[in-house]
Design a protein around this motif. Structure first.
Motif, PDB file in Angstrom:
ATOM      1  N   ALA A  21       0.938  -1.186  -0.017  1.00  0.00           N
ATOM      2  CA  ALA A  21       0.063  -0.180  -0.078  1.00  0.00           C
ATOM      3  C   ALA A  21       0.908   1.119   0.086  1.00  0.00           C
ATOM      4  CB  ALA A  21      -0.606   0.027   1.212  1.00  0.00           C
ATOM      5  N   THR A  22       0.411   2.320  -0.747  1.00  0.00           N
ATOM      6  CA  THR A  22       1.379   3.531  -0.787  1.00  0.00           C
ATOM      7  C   THR A  22       0.393   4.841  -0.264  1.00  0.00           C
ATOM      8  OG1 THR A  22       0.775   3.926  -2.996  1.00  0.00           O
ATOM      9  CG2 THR A  22       2.678   2.484  -2.483  1.00  0.00           C
ATOM     10  N   THR A  23       1.094   5.736   0.180  1.00  0.00           N
ATOM     11  CA  THR A  23       0.345   7.051   0.444  1.00  0.00           C
ATOM     12  C   THR A  23       1.320   7.992   0.246  1.00  0.00           C
ATOM     13  OG1 THR A  23      -0.854   6.114   2.308  1.00  0.00           O
ATOM     14  CG2 THR A  23      -0.659   8.323   2.155  1.00  0.00           C
ATOM     15  N   THR A  24       0.826   9.148  -0.463  1.00  0.00           N
ATOM     16  CA  THR A  24       1.904  10.328  -0.596  1.00  0.00           C
ATOM     17  C   THR A  24       1.164  11.513  -0.131  1.00  0.00           C
ATOM     18  OG1 THR A  24       0.403  10.834  -2.667  1.00  0.00           O
ATOM     19  CG2 THR A  24       2.565   9.383  -2.916  1.00  0.00           C
ATOM     20  N   TRP A  25       2.032  12.475   0.293  1.00  0.00           N
ATOM     21  CA  TRP A  25       1.878  13.785   0.921  1.00  0.00           C
ATOM     22  C   TRP A  25       2.940  14.766   0.722  1.00  0.00           C
ATOM     23  CZ3 TRP A  25       3.246   9.582   3.858  1.00  0.00           C
ATOM     24  CH2 TRP A  25       3.929   9.727   4.912  1.00  0.00           C
ATOM     25  N   LEU A  26       2.418  15.970   1.174  1.00  0.00           N
ATOM     26  CA  LEU A  26       3.572  17.046   0.940  1.00  0.00           C
ATOM     27  C   LEU A  26       3.875  17.435   2.461  1.00  0.00           C
ATOM     28  CD1 LEU A  26       2.095  19.035  -2.183  1.00  0.00           C
ATOM     29  CD2 LEU A  26       4.300  17.496  -1.953  1.00  0.00           C
ATOM     30  N   CYS A  37       6.490  13.374   0.254  1.00  0.00           N
ATOM     31  CA  CYS A  37       6.560  12.259   1.066  1.00  0.00           C
ATOM     32  C   CYS A  37       6.010  11.022   0.505  1.00  0.00           C
ATOM     33  CB  CYS A  37       5.994  12.603   2.377  1.00  0.00           C
ATOM     34  SG  CYS A  37       7.043  13.741   3.197  1.00  0.00           S
ATOM     35  N   LEU A  38       6.454   9.835   0.631  1.00  0.00           N
ATOM     36  CA  LEU A  38       6.017   8.545   0.101  1.00  0.00           C
ATOM     37  C   LEU A  38       5.963   7.519   1.340  1.00  0.00           C
ATOM     38  CD1 LEU A  38       4.652   6.393  -2.217  1.00  0.00           C
ATOM     39  CD2 LEU A  38       7.305   6.450  -3.028  1.00  0.00           C
ATOM     40  N   THR A  86       2.197   9.345 -15.440  1.00  0.00           N
ATOM     41  CA  THR A  86       1.029  10.018 -16.015  1.00  0.00           C
ATOM     42  C   THR A  86       1.046  11.270 -15.134  1.00  0.00           C
ATOM     43  OG1 THR A  86      -0.639   9.268 -14.633  1.00  0.00           O
ATOM     44  CG2 THR A  86      -0.357   7.933 -16.580  1.00  0.00           C
ATOM     45  N   PRO A  87       0.266  12.444 -15.426  1.00  0.00           N
ATOM     46  CA  PRO A  87       0.074  13.601 -14.301  1.00  0.00           C
ATOM     47  C   PRO A  87      -0.259  13.186 -12.909  1.00  0.00           C
ATOM     48  CG  PRO A  87      -0.945  14.243 -16.489  1.00  0.00           C
ATOM     49  CD  PRO A  87      -0.665  12.709 -16.511  1.00  0.00           C
ATOM     50  N   THR A  88      -0.853  11.878 -12.689  1.00  0.00           N
ATOM     51  CA  THR A  88      -1.207  11.456 -11.486  1.00  0.00           C
ATOM     52  C   THR A  88      -0.578  10.161 -10.904  1.00  0.00           C
ATOM     53  OG1 THR A  88      -3.245  10.564 -12.247  1.00  0.00           O
ATOM     54  CG2 THR A  88      -3.336  12.922 -11.472  1.00  0.00           C
ATOM     55  N   GLU A  89       0.449   9.609 -11.647  1.00  0.00           N
ATOM     56  CA  GLU A  89       0.971   8.378 -11.383  1.00  0.00           C
ATOM     57  C   GLU A  89       2.773   8.366 -11.647  1.00  0.00           C
ATOM     58  OE1 GLU A  89      -0.471   3.807 -11.842  1.00  0.00           O
ATOM     59  OE2 GLU A  89      -0.338   4.888 -13.713  1.00  0.00           O
ATOM     60  N   VAL A  90       3.052   7.732 -10.797  1.00  0.00           N
ATOM     61  CA  VAL A  90       4.619   7.440 -10.936  1.00  0.00           C
ATOM     62  C   VAL A  90       4.787   5.963 -10.560  1.00  0.00           C
ATOM     63  CG1 VAL A  90       5.383   9.753  -9.888  1.00  0.00           C
ATOM     64  CG2 VAL A  90       5.129   7.663  -8.130  1.00  0.00           C
ATOM     65  N   PRO A  98      13.080  -6.795 -11.558  1.00  0.00           N
ATOM     66  CA  PRO A  98      12.729  -6.201 -12.669  1.00  0.00           C
ATOM     67  C   PRO A  98      11.377  -5.347 -12.745  1.00  0.00           C
ATOM     68  CG  PRO A  98      12.227  -8.366 -13.029  1.00  0.00           C
ATOM     69  CD  PRO A  98      12.871  -8.346 -11.987  1.00  0.00           C
ATOM     70  N   TYR A  99      10.688  -5.457 -11.372  1.00  0.00           N
ATOM     71  CA  TYR A  99       9.267  -5.008 -11.084  1.00  0.00           C
ATOM     72  C   TYR A  99       9.534  -3.417 -10.694  1.00  0.00           C
ATOM     73  CZ  TYR A  99       9.348  -9.933 -10.490  1.00  0.00           C
ATOM     74  OH  TYR A  99       9.566 -11.349 -10.788  1.00  0.00           O
ATOM     75  N   ARG A 100       8.313  -2.594 -11.055  1.00  0.00           N
ATOM     76  CA  ARG A 100       8.153  -1.398 -10.688  1.00  0.00           C
ATOM     77  C   ARG A 100       6.930  -1.308  -9.990  1.00  0.00           C
ATOM     78  NH1 ARG A 100      12.534  -1.836 -12.445  1.00  0.00           N
ATOM     79  NH2 ARG A 100      13.539  -0.732 -14.158  1.00  0.00           N
ATOM     80  N   LYS A 101       6.834  -0.449  -8.993  1.00  0.00           N
ATOM     81  CA  LYS A 101       5.526  -0.197  -8.184  1.00  0.00           C
ATOM     82  C   LYS A 101       5.090   1.049  -8.703  1.00  0.00           C
ATOM     83  CE  LYS A 101       2.477  -0.200  -4.619  1.00  0.00           C
ATOM     84  NZ  LYS A 101       1.393  -1.292  -5.002  1.00  0.00           N
ATOM     85  N   ARG A 102       3.742   0.930  -9.266  1.00  0.00           N
ATOM     86  CA  ARG A 102       2.893   2.000  -9.769  1.00  0.00           C
ATOM     87  C   ARG A 102       2.302   2.836  -8.471  1.00  0.00           C
ATOM     88  NH1 ARG A 102       1.956   1.276 -15.755  1.00  0.00           N
ATOM     89  NH2 ARG A 102       0.349   3.003 -15.380  1.00  0.00           N
ATOM     90  N   ILE A 103       2.485   3.892  -8.577  1.00  0.00           N
ATOM     91  CA  ILE A 103       1.957   4.568  -7.189  1.00  0.00           C
ATOM     92  C   ILE A 103       0.927   5.910  -7.702  1.00  0.00           C
ATOM     93  CG2 ILE A 103       2.539   6.007  -5.337  1.00  0.00           C
ATOM     94  CD1 ILE A 103       5.235   4.662  -5.649  1.00  0.00           C
ATOM     95  N   PRO A 104      -0.150   5.652  -7.298  1.00  0.00           N
ATOM     96  CA  PRO A 104      -1.060   6.883  -7.635  1.00  0.00           C
ATOM     97  C   PRO A 104      -0.888   8.051  -6.645  1.00  0.00           C
ATOM     98  CG  PRO A 104      -2.276   5.350  -6.471  1.00  0.00           C
ATOM     99  CD  PRO A 104      -0.735   4.754  -6.574  1.00  0.00           C
ATOM    100  N   ALA A 105      -0.596   9.487  -7.108  1.00  0.00           N
ATOM    101  CA  ALA A 105      -0.424  10.597  -6.654  1.00  0.00           C
ATOM    102  C   ALA A 105      -1.410  11.594  -6.917  1.00  0.00           C
ATOM    103  CB  ALA A 105       1.165  10.766  -6.609  1.00  0.00           C
TER     104      ALA A 105
END
Length: 158
Positions: A21-26, A37-38, A86-90, A98-105
């Motif tokens: 699970a991920t959470t982002t904030w400033l 912050c992630l 995208t403008p709302t995903e990293v 080889p895996y990447r975690k897609r994070i909505p932000a």
């Protein structure tokens, strides 16, 4: 059941990375600068084999793949690990897998990230449900900080 006794025995799998699970904030750094912050946390166990020890070992393997450090020393610079998708995903890059975690932000978070704002990456060792409210996340962070159950690093875009 046999369980590995060391975190190195667990290689972060695609399923493990996807389950985080991920959470982002400033936030504001001590210098007064804005900081992205992630937070990465494991999910509560889904079966009797996912004991707290196994979950913690898996999270230490994730921390190793990110080169995170303990809260007892200044957070290490773990290099550029984030890429805007995208403008709302990293996407978050890990070492050795080889895996990447897609994070909505949120858009403000990704805009600042795109402008070079540094990111404080925080990894929690204990589970926290995806449905956690901001107040529950704050409580989690406060408790985990006191118990030294967080690992840290500073990152940025690639």
């Amino acid at each position: 059941m046999l369980t590995p006794s060391r975190a190195e025995s667990f290689a972060p799998s695609a399923g493990l990375i996807a389950s985080l699970a991920t959470t982002t904030w400033l936030d504001t750094a001590p210098t007064g600068a804005t900081l992205c912050c992630l937070l990465l946390v494991p999910q509560p166990p889904h079966n009797s084999y996912e004991t707290p020890t196994v979950i913690e070992q898996r999270m230490h393997a994730v921390a190793d793949a990110l080169r995170l450090g303990p809260a007892t020393v200044p957070p290490p610079d773990i290099g550029p690990r984030l890429r805007l998708i995208t403008p709302t995903e990293v996407a978050l890059h890990f070492d050795g897998i080889p895996y990447r975690k897609r994070i909505p932000a949120g858009r403000p978070w990704t805009l600042l990230l795109g402008q070079g704002t540094p990111v404080a990456l925080v990894l929690g060792l204990a589970p926290l449900p995806r449905s956690a409210t901001p107040a529950e996340i704050d409580t989690y962070l406060d408790r985990a900080t006191l118990r030294r159950r967080l690992l840290f690093g500073h990152t940025r875009t690639q």
